[in-house]
Design an enzyme around this catalytic site. Structure first.
Site, PDB file in Angstrom:
ATOM      1  N   SER A  11       0.834  -1.188   0.000  1.00  0.00           N
ATOM      2  CA  SER A  11       0.000   0.000   0.000  1.00  0.00           C
ATOM      3  C   SER A  11       0.879   1.252   0.000  1.00  0.00           C
ATOM      4  CB  SER A  11      -0.958  -0.042   1.204  1.00  0.00           C
ATOM      5  OG  SER A  11      -1.979   0.923   1.081  1.00  0.00           O
ATOM      6  N   GLU A  37      -1.947  -3.285  -7.890  1.00  0.00           N
ATOM      7  CA  GLU A  37      -3.165  -3.550  -7.114  1.00  0.00           C
ATOM      8  C   GLU A  37      -3.700  -2.206  -6.649  1.00  0.00           C
ATOM      9  OE1 GLU A  37      -3.700  -3.247  -3.560  1.00  0.00           O
ATOM     10  OE2 GLU A  37      -1.770  -2.269  -3.251  1.00  0.00           O
ATOM     11  N   HIS A  52      -5.301  -5.504  -1.153  1.00  0.00           N
ATOM     12  CA  HIS A  52      -6.133  -5.098  -0.028  1.00  0.00           C
ATOM     13  C   HIS A  52      -7.383  -5.957   0.149  1.00  0.00           C
ATOM     14  CE1 HIS A  52      -3.723  -1.452  -0.637  1.00  0.00           C
ATOM     15  NE2 HIS A  52      -4.073  -1.070   0.573  1.00  0.00           N
TER      16      HIS A  52
END
Length: 342
Positions: free
Chosen positions: A143, A241, A312
């Protein structure tokens, strides 16, 4: 579990031929040689835990500490790992000091961030990433930590792990934990299979690709300045992602990176979990998220494999970054060399 006792310990931080010569003079350390793999972790090894991004809770961190300690590893939280400062874990100076302490820690075998959130990009330009060359250790996170992955890939030869973090999420499962254990405590290759149940599973451009796996969260890739820590993507396999971004935003981010030339020379693209934004409701006649991704990536002329449990979403898996990988759409697999050595 230890807490970092004082800032004073940060004293630990203490033609072609001509073209080839010029290229060698300007090449990043990561491009000079193959990966410099740290040794795999064994019981008794130390994992140091900074929070370069957003804050978490003591309870969430305790869950992650329990996982690592269950494998016999020791855990040290940096001084500000459990602090809160607005939407950051601590002021920039404190987060940077903790991160640099962890990067240069001479005993730690891994650096596992508390969580992502936001904030790593605010301090990454002053991070002592090259300290990893003197004290190689795994950098573990994803992230917001994509900014750190990019810096490590550009400035060093040390692989990293795209992985859940110390603030152990409810998305994580026993299979997630086992994926992390194998990635840090064995030198086995990581093999990920396309999961037909993953929303991005239909995303595919047929083919096979071989190259170094690089990338991470799309928002962080798009936010990285063009002349900053973008690693050399020529011949690489890109991992992307995303979480809770509207479809037009995903289109915009992919378009920006493509226009900047960062996808030029890619060998292939691995597509992980794209968790939808709850307010981005699909209407008849609009493109789905998969159609957006396929439209933007399908014209690049490289194999694309979706449906990978990376990101996630629920039940995520751990994957090395900075090591060689093979992407095979017919087999539906992404096989990645280990980030560690025996």
């Amino acid at each position: 579990m230890q807490r970092h006792p004082s800032l004073s310990r940060r004293a630990l931080i203490g033609g072609l031929a001509a073209g080839a010569v010029a290229a060698a003079a300007t090449a990043s350390p990561a491009a000079a040689k193959g990966p410099r793999r740290p040794k795999k972790l064994v019981p008794g090894d130390l994992v140091v835990v900074p929070a370069p991004g957003g804050p978490s809770t003591a309870a969430a961190v305790a869950r992650g500490v329990a996982v690592l300690e269950g494998w016999g590893l020791r855990v040290e939280l940096t001084e500000h790992a459990l602090d809160t400062f607005g939407y950051l874990s601590a002021p920039d100076a404190d987060r940077l000091a903790d991160l640099n302490y962890a990067l240069a820690h001479p005993e730690a075998k891994a650096l596992m961030t508390v969580r992502g959130g936001y904030g790593t990009t605010r301090i990454i330009d002053d991070a002592d990433v090259e300290a990893l060359e003197d004290h190689p250790k795994l950098v573990i996170g994803y992230s917001d930590i994509t900014a750190l992955h990019l810096a490590v890939a550009e400035q060093t030869r040390v692989p990293t792990l795209h992985s859940p973090m110390m603030a152990w999420s409810s998305n994580n499962t026993p299979a997630t934990a086992e994926s992390l254990r194998r990635a840090v405590m064995t030198a086995d290759p990581v093999v990920l299979e396309r999961d037909p149940a993953e929303p991005t599973a239909p995303v595919e451009v047929p083919g096979t690709a071989t190259g170094k796996l690089l990338g991470g969260n799309l928002s962080l890739l798009a936010a990285e300045p063009d002349r900053s820590n973008w690693p050399d993507m020529d011949g690489a396999i890109l991992l992307i992602e995303e979480v809770e971004e509207a479809r037009y935003r995903v289109d915009n981010m992919l378009t920006r990176v493509i226009r900047a030339g960062h996808f030029d020379g890619l060998a292939g693209i691995a597509v992980g979990q794209f968790v939808p934004h709850p307010l981005d409701q699909h209407k008849p006649g609009e493109w789905t998220m998969n159609e957006v991704i396929t439209d933007r990536l399908g014209t690049l002329g490289v194999p694309v494999l979706g449906g990978l449990k990376i990101g996630h979403g629920p039940d995520p898996r751990v994957v090395p970054l900075g090591t060689e990988a093979v992407l095979d759409t017919a087999a539906g697999t992404l096989t990645v060399e280990a980030a560690v050595k025996d």
